[in-house]
Design an enzyme around this catalytic site. Structure first.
Site, PDB file in Angstrom:
ATOM      1  N   TYR A  59      10.928  42.456  29.875  1.00 20.90           N
ATOM      2  CA  TYR A  59      11.194  41.609  28.719  1.00 20.90           C
ATOM      3  C   TYR A  59      10.505  40.256  28.909  1.00 20.90           C
ATOM      4  O   TYR A  59      10.980  39.389  29.639  1.00 20.90           O
ATOM      5  CB  TYR A  59      12.691  41.403  28.516  1.00 20.90           C
ATOM      6  CG  TYR A  59      13.472  42.659  28.223  1.00 20.90           C
ATOM      7  CD1 TYR A  59      12.858  43.811  27.749  1.00 20.90           C
ATOM      8  CD2 TYR A  59      14.853  42.698  28.405  1.00 20.90           C
ATOM      9  CE1 TYR A  59      13.583  44.968  27.472  1.00 20.90           C
ATOM     10  CE2 TYR A  59      15.590  43.850  28.135  1.00 20.90           C
ATOM     11  CZ  TYR A  59      14.942  44.976  27.675  1.00 20.90           C
ATOM     12  OH  TYR A  59      15.671  46.110  27.407  1.00 20.90           O
ATOM     13  N   LEU A 209      23.160  48.235  16.239  1.00 24.84           N
ATOM     14  CA  LEU A 209      23.114  47.753  14.853  1.00 24.84           C
ATOM     15  C   LEU A 209      21.831  48.201  14.157  1.00 24.84           C
ATOM     16  O   LEU A 209      21.388  47.583  13.188  1.00 24.84           O
ATOM     17  CB  LEU A 209      23.246  46.229  14.818  1.00 24.84           C
ATOM     18  CG  LEU A 209      24.522  45.675  15.469  1.00 24.84           C
ATOM     19  CD1 LEU A 209      24.554  44.162  15.405  1.00 24.84           C
ATOM     20  CD2 LEU A 209      25.770  46.263  14.822  1.00 24.84           C
ATOM     21  N   ARG A 211      18.738  48.131  15.093  1.00 23.36           N
ATOM     22  CA  ARG A 211      17.718  47.081  15.213  1.00 23.36           C
ATOM     23  C   ARG A 211      17.875  46.022  14.110  1.00 23.36           C
ATOM     24  O   ARG A 211      16.907  45.474  13.605  1.00 23.36           O
ATOM     25  CB  ARG A 211      16.310  47.677  15.227  1.00 23.36           C
ATOM     26  CG  ARG A 211      16.123  48.653  16.400  1.00 23.36           C
ATOM     27  CD  ARG A 211      14.698  49.167  16.532  1.00 23.36           C
ATOM     28  NE  ARG A 211      14.629  50.124  17.633  1.00 23.36           N
ATOM     29  CZ  ARG A 211      14.460  49.813  18.911  1.00 23.36           C
ATOM     30  NH1 ARG A 211      14.346  48.549  19.261  1.00 23.36           N
ATOM     31  NH2 ARG A 211      14.404  50.747  19.832  1.00 23.36           N
ATOM     32  N   LEU A 214      21.552  47.504  10.175  1.00 22.37           N
ATOM     33  CA  LEU A 214      22.948  47.750   9.817  1.00 22.37           C
ATOM     34  C   LEU A 214      23.751  46.471   9.617  1.00 22.37           C
ATOM     35  O   LEU A 214      24.911  46.529   9.209  1.00 22.37           O
ATOM     36  CB  LEU A 214      23.614  48.618  10.892  1.00 22.37           C
ATOM     37  CG  LEU A 214      23.179  50.089  10.892  1.00 22.37           C
ATOM     38  CD1 LEU A 214      23.570  50.767  12.195  1.00 22.37           C
ATOM     39  CD2 LEU A 214      23.792  50.821   9.705  1.00 22.37           C
TER      40      LEU A 214
END
Length: 334
Positions: A59, A209, A211, A214
């Protein structure tokens, strides 16, 4: 919801908050980084009783681990720390270039993560993706040596098949399987989830969620920044997006009926799937963290759980890591 009221679940011998914090978006993929708000969110999570932090060496090419180190320097005893290795990235762009599950690479990766994080031991260490060129027995064997050496407490796999999970578990106990799972991503339920439960492996859903889709937020659906990688994903393409937004509008209706939010509905649905589920919604903002925590006190009626389970989104996510086999499609990371 205060510290004392957040329930805990188990990952191996680790006691973790029932909802964790996915930290990827603080350093990668979801628009510009905001160091100040990210650090504030990490500290706020601990203040509220969210103790399970999830990161990876890829990351931001280590940026995220170094960011967490700033909090771990004074609050290490409060954190159940998970990180990962195995995805090789471009040093300039941080984009995935392949994966490496070799024992030699594993030994190098864990030492580098320990150094960036500023810790002596990692609570949960994942193989970020199974390397098709390296037997899973070699990768997990090297990870088992890390446990023996005291560098790692528990082992996990991310986005592994049922077969890989079985083979890995034959070498060393696997405490957690991280995989994408949400109302909009259900493929693990066929083979992977039953196998994990048979083996006593806790499932850690990332992107719970969808991405961000939602949540019902325009920022996560129609107002994406130019650099947001979700623009490349099938569920955001024309036609598919409109179908999916119709489903989200239904979730919004349910949320209004239950005095909650769409994100809380999505998380409560996952939490209701069993005590062996620990979602790690990602956020870099305190307000969204507090909203996610609110899902822990939401009990969904059986008819709502059933309706959510029957939803069929349009467009699949890209076959995860398919580019390793020569597919030119971008990977989905998590």
């Amino acid at each position: 919801m205060n510290n004392a009221s957040i329930p805990n679940r188990r990952i191996g011998e680790l006691s973790v908050s029932a909802i964790g914090l996915g930290c990827m978006g603080m350093s990668l993929a979801y628009g510009p980084a905001d160091r100040g708000e990210s650090l504030a969110t990490l500290n706020h999570a601990l203040d509220q009783g969210v103790n399970f932090f999830d990161t990876s060496d890829m990351y931001g090419n280590g940026h995220n681990e170094r960011l967490l180190a700033e909090v771990l320097a004074t609050r290490r005893h409060e954190v159940v720390l998970a990180t990962k290795f195995g995805i090789v990235t471009d040093p300039e762009t941080s984009l995935p270039q392949g994966n490496n599950g070799s024992a030699q690479y594993a030994r190098k990766a864990v030492d580098e993560s320990l150094s960036r994080l500023g810790v002596d031991v990692i609570d949960l260490y994942y193989l970020h993706r199974v390397d098709p060129a390296v037997p899973i027995e070699e990768s997990v064997g090297a990870m088992a040596d890390m446990v023996e050496a005291g560098k790692v407490r528990h082992l996990g796999l991310s986005e592994a098949s049922a077969e890989s999970l079985r083979r890995a578990s034959a070498i060393h106990p696997i405490a957690a399987l991280q995989t994408e799972w949400s109302i909009f991503s259900r493929d693990i339920e066929r083979d992977v989830l039953p196998t994990a439960r048979e083996l006593g492996v806790t499932v850690v859903p990332y992107s719970p969620l969808g991405r961000g889709l939602l949540t019902g937020s325009p920022v996560a659906s129609t107002d994406l920044s130019e650099t947001d990688f979700r623009r490349t994903l099938p569920r955001w393409q024309d036609g598919n997006l409109q179908t999916n937004l119709a489903l989200v509008r239904r979730i919004q209706e349910l949320a209004e009926q239950l005095s909650s939010t769409p994100a809380q509905i999505a998380l409560a649905w996952l939490l209701a799937q069993g005590d062996d589920i620990v979602p790690i919604p990602g956020t870099k903002r305190r307000s969204y963290l507090d909203e996610n925590i609110g899902a822990l006190s939401l009990q969904l009626p059986n008819e709502v759980l059933a309706e959510l389970a029957e939803m069929q989104p349009a467009g699949t996510r890209y076959p995860d890591m398919g580019w390793v086999k020569g597919d030119s499609a971008p990977t989905t990371v998590g």
